[in-house]
Structures are given as structure tokens and as C-alpha cells.
Design a protein around this motif. Structure first.
Motif, PDB file in Angstrom:
ATOM      1  N   THR A 129       0.759  -1.092  -0.020  1.00 53.31           N
ATOM      2  CA  THR A 129      -0.089   0.098  -0.018  1.00 53.31           C
ATOM      3  C   THR A 129       1.057   1.205  -0.001  1.00 53.31           C
ATOM      4  O   THR A 129       2.019   1.073   0.441  1.00 53.31           O
ATOM      5  N   THR A 130       0.331   2.469  -0.355  1.00 51.74           N
ATOM      6  CA  THR A 130       1.148   3.646  -0.465  1.00 51.74           C
ATOM      7  C   THR A 130       0.998   4.200   0.882  1.00 51.74           C
ATOM      8  O   THR A 130      -0.066   3.870   1.671  1.00 51.74           O
ATOM      9  N   CYS A 131       2.299   4.663   1.429  1.00 55.62           N
ATOM     10  CA  CYS A 131       2.435   5.448   2.610  1.00 55.62           C
ATOM     11  C   CYS A 131       3.287   6.462   2.620  1.00 55.62           C
ATOM     12  O   CYS A 131       3.838   6.726   1.673  1.00 55.62           O
ATOM     13  N   THR A 132       3.422   7.239   3.573  1.00 56.09           N
ATOM     14  CA  THR A 132       4.323   8.488   3.533  1.00 56.09           C
ATOM     15  C   THR A 132       5.716   8.122   4.351  1.00 56.09           C
ATOM     16  O   THR A 132       5.549   7.397   5.359  1.00 56.09           O
ATOM     17  N   ALA A 133       6.628   8.842   3.821  1.00 61.05           N
ATOM     18  CA  ALA A 133       7.793   8.740   4.625  1.00 61.05           C
ATOM     19  C   ALA A 133       8.528  10.075   4.701  1.00 61.05           C
ATOM     20  O   ALA A 133       8.849  10.736   3.673  1.00 61.05           O
ATOM     21  N   GLU A 134       9.187  10.428   5.769  1.00 63.33           N
ATOM     22  CA  GLU A 134       9.774  11.735   5.898  1.00 63.33           C
ATOM     23  C   GLU A 134      11.504  11.430   5.684  1.00 63.33           C
ATOM     24  O   GLU A 134      12.009  10.610   6.252  1.00 63.33           O
ATOM     25  N   ILE A 135      12.072  12.019   4.580  1.00 63.71           N
ATOM     26  CA  ILE A 135      13.364  11.654   3.883  1.00 63.71           C
ATOM     27  C   ILE A 135      13.964  13.285   4.056  1.00 63.71           C
ATOM     28  O   ILE A 135      13.563  14.087   3.498  1.00 63.71           O
ATOM     29  N   GLY A 136      15.320  12.895   4.578  1.00 61.00           N
ATOM     30  CA  GLY A 136      16.036  14.300   4.597  1.00 61.00           C
ATOM     31  C   GLY A 136      17.304  13.942   5.232  1.00 61.00           C
ATOM     32  O   GLY A 136      17.642  12.842   6.018  1.00 61.00           O
ATOM     33  N   SER A 137      18.066  15.130   5.457  1.00 61.40           N
ATOM     34  CA  SER A 137      19.467  15.042   6.122  1.00 61.40           C
ATOM     35  C   SER A 137      19.062  14.856   7.446  1.00 61.40           C
ATOM     36  O   SER A 137      20.062  14.372   8.242  1.00 61.40           O
ATOM     37  N   GLY A 138      18.127  15.139   8.199  1.00 56.27           N
ATOM     38  CA  GLY A 138      17.727  15.002   9.476  1.00 56.27           C
ATOM     39  C   GLY A 138      17.625  13.666   9.986  1.00 56.27           C
ATOM     40  O   GLY A 138      17.666  13.273  11.030  1.00 56.27           O
ATOM     41  N   LEU A 139      17.192  12.628   9.267  1.00 57.73           N
ATOM     42  CA  LEU A 139      17.124  11.181   9.510  1.00 57.73           C
ATOM     43  C   LEU A 139      18.196  10.351   9.056  1.00 57.73           C
ATOM     44  O   LEU A 139      18.354   9.346   9.583  1.00 57.73           O
ATOM     45  N   ARG A 140      18.728  10.840   7.830  1.00 61.91           N
ATOM     46  CA  ARG A 140      19.806   9.879   7.252  1.00 61.91           C
ATOM     47  C   ARG A 140      21.075  10.007   7.817  1.00 61.91           C
ATOM     48  O   ARG A 140      21.650  11.210   8.029  1.00 61.91           O
ATOM     49  N   SER A 148      39.180  -2.012  11.812  1.00 60.85           N
ATOM     50  CA  SER A 148      39.263  -2.377  13.383  1.00 60.85           C
ATOM     51  C   SER A 148      37.764  -2.183  13.988  1.00 60.85           C
ATOM     52  O   SER A 148      37.341  -2.285  14.974  1.00 60.85           O
ATOM     53  N   GLY A 149      37.001  -1.526  13.180  1.00 54.60           N
ATOM     54  CA  GLY A 149      35.569  -1.088  13.462  1.00 54.60           C
ATOM     55  C   GLY A 149      35.460   0.485  13.944  1.00 54.60           C
ATOM     56  O   GLY A 149      34.325   0.769  14.469  1.00 54.60           O
ATOM     57  N   ALA A 150      36.449   1.030  14.077  1.00 57.65           N
ATOM     58  CA  ALA A 150      36.426   2.123  14.927  1.00 57.65           C
ATOM     59  C   ALA A 150      35.958   3.201  13.683  1.00 57.65           C
ATOM     60  O   ALA A 150      36.246   3.248  12.619  1.00 57.65           O
ATOM     61  N   GLN A 151      35.226   4.421  14.388  1.00 58.12           N
ATOM     62  CA  GLN A 151      34.507   5.425  13.441  1.00 58.12           C
ATOM     63  C   GLN A 151      35.464   6.382  12.900  1.00 58.12           C
ATOM     64  O   GLN A 151      36.336   6.975  13.856  1.00 58.12           O
ATOM     65  N   VAL A 152      35.561   6.388  11.598  1.00 54.36           N
ATOM     66  CA  VAL A 152      36.494   7.457  10.946  1.00 54.36           C
ATOM     67  C   VAL A 152      35.815   8.597  10.680  1.00 54.36           C
ATOM     68  O   VAL A 152      36.526   9.867  11.002  1.00 54.36           O
ATOM     69  N   TRP A 153      34.619   8.475  10.271  1.00 54.80           N
ATOM     70  CA  TRP A 153      33.970   9.705   9.854  1.00 54.80           C
ATOM     71  C   TRP A 153      32.358   9.359   9.662  1.00 54.80           C
ATOM     72  O   TRP A 153      32.007   8.222   9.747  1.00 54.80           O
ATOM     73  N   SER A 154      31.646  10.633  10.156  1.00 54.19           N
ATOM     74  CA  SER A 154      30.110  10.556  10.171  1.00 54.19           C
ATOM     75  C   SER A 154      29.466  11.822   9.639  1.00 54.19           C
ATOM     76  O   SER A 154      29.972  12.863  10.044  1.00 54.19           O
ATOM     77  N   SER A 155      28.552  11.311   8.974  1.00 50.32           N
ATOM     78  CA  SER A 155      27.630  12.660   8.245  1.00 50.32           C
ATOM     79  C   SER A 155      27.211  13.567   9.510  1.00 50.32           C
ATOM     80  O   SER A 155      26.668  14.718   9.460  1.00 50.32           O
ATOM     81  N   ALA A 156      26.789  12.609  10.697  1.00 50.82           N
ATOM     82  CA  ALA A 156      26.106  13.420  11.779  1.00 50.82           C
ATOM     83  C   ALA A 156      26.911  14.557  12.538  1.00 50.82           C
ATOM     84  O   ALA A 156      26.496  15.271  13.254  1.00 50.82           O
ATOM     85  N   ASP A 157      28.159  14.175  12.480  1.00 53.35           N
ATOM     86  CA  ASP A 157      29.274  15.141  13.120  1.00 53.35           C
ATOM     87  C   ASP A 157      28.962  16.552  12.546  1.00 53.35           C
ATOM     88  O   ASP A 157      29.508  17.333  13.571  1.00 53.35           O
ATOM     89  N   CYS A 158      28.670  16.654  11.578  1.00 53.41           N
ATOM     90  CA  CYS A 158      28.765  17.960  10.633  1.00 53.41           C
ATOM     91  C   CYS A 158      27.603  18.290  10.306  1.00 53.41           C
ATOM     92  O   CYS A 158      27.544  19.437   9.390  1.00 53.41           O
ATOM     93  N   GLN A 159      26.443  17.834  10.688  1.00 54.14           N
ATOM     94  CA  GLN A 159      25.286  18.019  10.363  1.00 54.14           C
ATOM     95  C   GLN A 159      24.698  19.270  11.295  1.00 54.14           C
ATOM     96  O   GLN A 159      24.284  19.087  12.490  1.00 54.14           O
ATOM     97  N   SER A 160      24.588  20.593  10.707  1.00 60.36           N
ATOM     98  CA  SER A 160      23.906  21.687  11.116  1.00 60.36           C
ATOM     99  C   SER A 160      22.558  21.831  11.405  1.00 60.36           C
ATOM    100  O   SER A 160      22.039  22.188  12.367  1.00 60.36           O
ATOM    101  N   THR A 161      22.019  21.432  10.437  1.00 59.61           N
ATOM    102  CA  THR A 161      20.483  21.625  10.292  1.00 59.61           C
ATOM    103  C   THR A 161      19.794  20.237   9.577  1.00 59.61           C
ATOM    104  O   THR A 161      20.412  19.604   9.015  1.00 59.61           O
TER     105      THR A 161
END
Length: 222
Positions: A129-140, A148-161
Motif C-alpha cells: 500500500t501507499t504510505c508516507t515517509a519523511e526523508i532528508g538529512s535530519g534522518l539519514r 578495526s571497526g573504529a569510526q573514522v567519519w560520520s555525516s552526523a558530526d557536521c550536520q548543522s540543520t
């Protein structure tokens, strides 16, 4: 009496008969005229007046609304011009986590020293069925980890808005979100003095809300 049947005079007998015949015709015309004049003065016969009033040819039609004729059951028949009632379609419900499938792709699997990796997250509606989804930089969120599994970079670190927008997704409908990694390490608060990532193997992760995509391996060359 004999003078009437046997006119006597100096003129011929035929002349006297003609004069008497003419006088008789004039008398009859006077009688007929008198009868016609008297008839014109008298009122018309009552029966003739009643017939004239009932004569439909002398009645003018009246303009106005015509009442609907009843049906055989006694109920008034429906007007053919009545329009059918319409209903407003229901608005689509928000998509549940199980309604969506997330796929993570990259422009390449190996990036040279001057190439900036680009990642794409695609949300697909796998429900019926058709449904609605909120898609954008605030959710992705895109995350790069080293071997080794250590975090090198994340888009959330520099996400201002956290910009976002609501979309309707039909069954099997998709929406895509993308980002480009500058190959520089990141930290919470997005400090500007972070070093570049070394050459090597990395794993890219992508999430949208509570939905996670299959991790994607890439490699950087020096």
C-alpha cells in the motif's frame, strides 16, 4: 279578392305581377333581416357557452414546474439529473519500519588519492500500500569505519540543520539521498583540524531513522 288575382289597370297584366312579386321579395328580405337582428341581440344558448368553455382548443398552456410522475410502487421517481455522491479518498498512513527497505550504494568500490567517495541511500516501499515517509538529512546518516571497526567519519558530526520532507511512496516506490565524503576524519562538533584518512580498507554504513542498510566495503588508495 278578384283584384288581387286579376289586376285591373291600363297597363298589361304581366307588369302588375312583376310589381307584386318584387314587393313580396322585399317583404321577405325585411322579415329575414329583422329575425337576424333580433337573434344578434339575444344571449347565446347556455349549452353552447358550456361547450365553448370546455373546448381544449381555446385553452392556453400554462408555463410552470411539472411535478415528477410517481413510479409504479407509489414512490416518486428519481430525477435523472441528480449527481452521484462522491467520497474523499483517505490520506496515506505513515510508513512503518517494516514497510521500508534501505539500500546503500557507492559510485565506486576503490577511490584513488584525488577521488572523493560518494554514497547513496535509497528507501524503497516494499509494502503493498501507499504510505508516507519523511526523508532528508535530519534522518539519514552515513558512517565510515576502518578495518578495526573504529569510526573514522560520520555525516552526523557536521550536520548543522536537519532538513527533511515528507514523500508519498507507492508500492515499490523509491526515494534516494546522497552525500560526498571529503576523505577527512570527523568528530562531534565538526572541528576543522581533523586529519585525512589513511589509505586502506573501510566499511560504509547507512541508516534512515530506525532502518539500516547492508554495510558497503570500499578502499582508499594513497
Amino acid at each position: 279578392m278578384s283584384s288581387v288575382l286579376h289586376p285591373v289597370g291600363p297597363e298589361r297584366r304581366s307588369i302588375y305581377w312583376r310589381r307584386r312579386l318584387l314587393a313580396l321579395v322585399l317583404l321577405l328580405l325585411l322579415v329575414v333581416a329583422a329575425v337576424l337582428g333580433l337573434r344578434a341581440l339575444l344571449p347565446e344558448d347556455a349549452s353552447e357557452q358550456a361547450v365553448a368553455r370546455l373546448d381544449p382548443s381555446g385553452v392556453s398552456p400554462t408555463l410552470g414546474a411539472v411535478a415528477p410522475s410517481p413510479s409504479a410502487s407509489g414512490e416518486p421517481s428519481a430525477s435523472p439529473s441528480a449527481s452521484p455522491s462522491t467520497t474523499t479518498p483517505a490520506e496515506p498512513e505513515p510508513c512503518e519500519s517494516g514497510d521500508l527497505e534501505l539500500a546503500l550504494t557507492s559510485r565506486a568500490t576503490t577511490y584513488g588519492p584525488d577521488a572523493a567517495p560518494r554514497f547513496v541511500l535509497t528507501v524503497r516501499n516494499v509494502s503493498g500500500t501507499t504510505c508516507t515517509a519523511e526523508i532528508g538529512s535530519g534522518l539519514r546518516t552515513f558512517t565510515v569505519r576502518d578495518a578495526s571497526g573504529a569510526q573514522v567519519w560520520s555525516s552526523a558530526d557536521c550536520q548543522s540543520t536537519g532538513s527533511s520532507q515528507v514523500y508519498e511512496l507507492d508500492p515499490e516506490g523509491t526515494r534516494s539521498m546522497s552525500t560526498t565524503w571529503s576523505r577527512q576524519r570527523s568528530a562531534p562538533g565538526c572541528p576543522a583540524d581533523q586529519p585525512a584518512a589513511e589509505a586502506g580498507a573501510y566499511t560504509v554504513e547507512g541508516t534512515w531513522g530506525e532502518v539500516a542498510a547492508e554495510p558497503l566495503p570500499i578502499s582508499l588508495t594513497g
